[in-house]
Scaffold this motif. Structure first.
Motif, mmCIF file in Angstrom:
data_model
loop_
_atom_site.group_PDB
_atom_site.id
_atom_site.type_symbol
_atom_site.label_atom_id
_atom_site.label_comp_id
_atom_site.label_asym_id
_atom_site.label_seq_id
_atom_site.Cartn_x
_atom_site.Cartn_y
_atom_site.Cartn_z
ATOM 1 N N SER A 185 -2.121 -53.025 24.636
ATOM 2 C CA SER A 185 -2.255 -54.450 24.350
ATOM 3 C C SER A 185 -3.705 -54.793 24.038
ATOM 4 C CB SER A 185 -1.766 -55.288 25.533
ATOM 5 O OG SER A 185 -2.797 -55.479 26.466
ATOM 6 N N SER A 186 -3.909 -55.998 23.551
ATOM 7 C CA SER A 186 -5.263 -56.452 23.242
ATOM 8 C C SER A 186 -5.834 -57.316 24.362
ATOM 9 C CB SER A 186 -5.244 -57.242 21.934
ATOM 10 O OG SER A 186 -4.385 -58.359 22.059
ATOM 11 N N VAL A 187 -5.143 -57.389 25.487
ATOM 12 C CA VAL A 187 -5.607 -58.195 26.611
ATOM 13 C C VAL A 187 -6.663 -57.403 27.387
ATOM 14 C CG1 VAL A 187 -4.949 -59.333 28.766
ATOM 15 C CG2 VAL A 187 -3.394 -59.359 26.820
ATOM 16 N N PRO A 188 -7.867 -57.953 27.540
ATOM 17 C CA PRO A 188 -8.877 -57.269 28.361
ATOM 18 C C PRO A 188 -8.361 -57.118 29.792
ATOM 19 C CG PRO A 188 -9.846 -59.094 27.123
ATOM 20 C CD PRO A 188 -8.362 -59.201 26.970
ATOM 21 N N THR A 189 -8.404 -55.898 30.294
ATOM 22 C CA THR A 189 -7.818 -55.600 31.602
ATOM 23 C C THR A 189 -8.752 -54.749 32.439
ATOM 24 O OG1 THR A 189 -5.612 -55.654 30.638
ATOM 25 C CG2 THR A 189 -5.816 -54.544 32.756
ATOM 26 N N ALA A 242 -8.847 -44.977 29.588
ATOM 27 C CA ALA A 242 -8.228 -45.913 28.652
ATOM 28 C C ALA A 242 -8.423 -47.369 29.064
ATOM 29 C CB ALA A 242 -6.737 -45.608 28.508
ATOM 30 N N VAL A 243 -8.556 -47.623 30.364
ATOM 31 C CA VAL A 243 -8.667 -48.985 30.886
ATOM 32 C C VAL A 243 -9.818 -49.017 31.889
ATOM 33 C CG1 VAL A 243 -7.445 -50.826 32.111
ATOM 34 C CG2 VAL A 243 -6.164 -49.271 30.638
ATOM 35 N N PRO A 244 -10.710 -50.016 31.789
ATOM 36 C CA PRO A 244 -11.791 -50.113 32.785
ATOM 37 C C PRO A 244 -11.211 -50.241 34.192
ATOM 38 C CG PRO A 244 -12.181 -51.625 30.953
ATOM 39 C CD PRO A 244 -10.796 -51.055 30.772
ATOM 40 N N SER A 245 -11.879 -49.608 35.149
ATOM 41 C CA SER A 245 -11.365 -49.658 36.514
ATOM 42 C C SER A 245 -12.501 -49.717 37.518
ATOM 43 C CB SER A 245 -10.473 -48.446 36.801
ATOM 44 O OG SER A 245 -11.209 -47.252 36.715
ATOM 45 N N VAL A 246 -12.187 -50.283 38.673
ATOM 46 C CA VAL A 246 -13.092 -50.338 39.806
ATOM 47 C C VAL A 246 -12.336 -49.714 40.967
ATOM 48 C CG1 VAL A 246 -14.382 -51.840 41.376
ATOM 49 C CG2 VAL A 246 -14.094 -52.497 38.964
ATOM 50 N N SER A 247 -12.860 -48.643 41.493
ATOM 51 C CA SER A 247 -12.149 -47.995 42.591
ATOM 52 C C SER A 247 -13.134 -47.258 43.479
ATOM 53 C CB SER A 247 -11.094 -47.025 42.048
ATOM 54 O OG SER A 247 -11.704 -46.020 41.278
ATOM 55 N N THR A 248 -12.616 -46.790 44.591
ATOM 56 C CA THR A 248 -13.423 -46.016 45.520
ATOM 57 C C THR A 248 -12.835 -44.619 45.625
ATOM 58 O OG1 THR A 248 -12.081 -46.760 47.376
ATOM 59 C CG2 THR A 248 -14.051 -48.035 46.900
ATOM 60 N N ASP A 294 -5.684 -64.599 29.023
ATOM 61 C CA ASP A 294 -6.882 -64.133 28.306
ATOM 62 C C ASP A 294 -7.451 -62.853 28.895
ATOM 63 O OD1 ASP A 294 -6.733 -66.334 26.626
ATOM 64 O OD2 ASP A 294 -8.065 -67.540 27.882
ATOM 65 N N GLY A 295 -7.109 -62.553 30.114
ATOM 66 C CA GLY A 295 -7.581 -61.352 30.784
ATOM 67 C C GLY A 295 -6.641 -61.022 31.925
ATOM 68 N N LEU A 296 -6.687 -59.790 32.372
ATOM 69 C CA LEU A 296 -5.761 -59.332 33.404
ATOM 70 C C LEU A 296 -6.505 -58.446 34.397
ATOM 71 C CD1 LEU A 296 -2.842 -59.020 34.449
ATOM 72 C CD2 LEU A 296 -2.555 -57.157 32.809
ATOM 73 N N ILE A 297 -6.261 -58.707 35.677
ATOM 74 C CA ILE A 297 -6.793 -57.876 36.755
ATOM 75 C C ILE A 297 -5.594 -57.367 37.541
ATOM 76 C CG2 ILE A 297 -8.233 -57.797 38.829
ATOM 77 C CD1 ILE A 297 -9.727 -60.283 37.631
ATOM 78 N N ILE A 298 -5.463 -56.053 37.627
ATOM 79 C CA ILE A 298 -4.354 -55.443 38.359
ATOM 80 C C ILE A 298 -4.922 -54.741 39.587
ATOM 81 C CG2 ILE A 298 -2.472 -53.761 38.299
ATOM 82 C CD1 ILE A 298 -2.339 -54.161 35.275
ATOM 83 N N VAL A 299 -4.498 -55.196 40.772
ATOM 84 C CA VAL A 299 -4.976 -54.619 42.026
ATOM 85 C C VAL A 299 -3.841 -53.823 42.657
ATOM 86 C CG1 VAL A 299 -6.043 -55.096 44.263
ATOM 87 C CG2 VAL A 299 -6.460 -56.642 42.336
ATOM 88 N N ASN A 300 -4.087 -52.532 42.895
ATOM 89 C CA ASN A 300 -3.089 -51.655 43.536
ATOM 90 C C ASN A 300 -1.761 -51.628 42.796
ATOM 91 O OD1 ASN A 300 -4.807 -50.908 45.562
ATOM 92 N ND2 ASN A 300 -3.807 -52.060 47.162
#
Length: 176
Positions: free
Chosen positions: A93-97, A107-113, A73-79
């Motif tokens: 894709s339609s998967v919230p990421t 294009a894709v929400p991200s959390v970074s420093t 239902d959702g995807l979190i990609i770290v590094n």
């Protein structure tokens, strides 16, 4: 009677699963992230599917493609190892990421420093304390975050007129 989660997911089109893709679970930082994600997901009645890609582009691509097929239902990609391919797949894709600790993208929400600035400030602080021989122990340089940290470190040394020797990095993907 016990509900059949597979039948339920076919009806609701939700799996109750969040995919978490990490580079290498033995990393203290990544294992902490995985534990925190799992606790937050559990609080919301989701389960986490952990994919440890082990620095393998093939494994990362395989998982991202499976996730894009709506197996989570959702995807979190770290590094991400192959950031370009991963961004393209999840954007289509339609998967919230959410990308974590990756190169930012609109294009894709991200959390970074800002790893360049962070490494610069850390090195600058050491210099301002009077240190002149400052080591930088790097992560695997195939990762953009590691390369950015080296860049910030070297820039600070350059700005203060200090020379640097070879940056210490792991052999391959792991320290030995």
């Amino acid at each position: 009677y016990r509900r059949n989660p597979i039948a339920r997911s076919m009806r609701t089109r939700q799996t109750g699963l969040i995919g978490l893709l990490v580079l290498d679970i033995i990393s203290p930082v990544l294992s902490t992230i995985a534990s925190t994600v799992e606790a937050a997901a559990y609080a919301e009645e989701y389960n986490v599917l952990l994919y440890n890609v082990g620095h393998s582009v093939r494994r990362e691509r395989d998982f991202v493609e499976k996730a894009a097929d709506r197996r989570v239902d959702g995807l979190i990609i770290v590094n991400a190892v192959d950031e370009t391919h991963s961004r393209e797949m999840v954007a289509q894709s339609s998967v919230p990421t959410v990308l974590v600790a990756s190169i930012e993208t609109t294009a894709v929400p991200s959390v970074s420093t800002d790893n360049i600035r962070g490494a610069y400030l850390a090195t600058q602080h050491a210099i301002e304390l009077g240190h002149r021989e400052i080591a930088h122990i790097s992560g695997a340089l195939e990762l953009a975050v590691a390369r950015h940290r080296v860049q910030g470190y070297q820039q600070a040394l350059d700005d203060y007129g200090l020379s640097y020797r070879q940056v210490v990095t792991p052999r391959g993907n792991r320290w030995s």
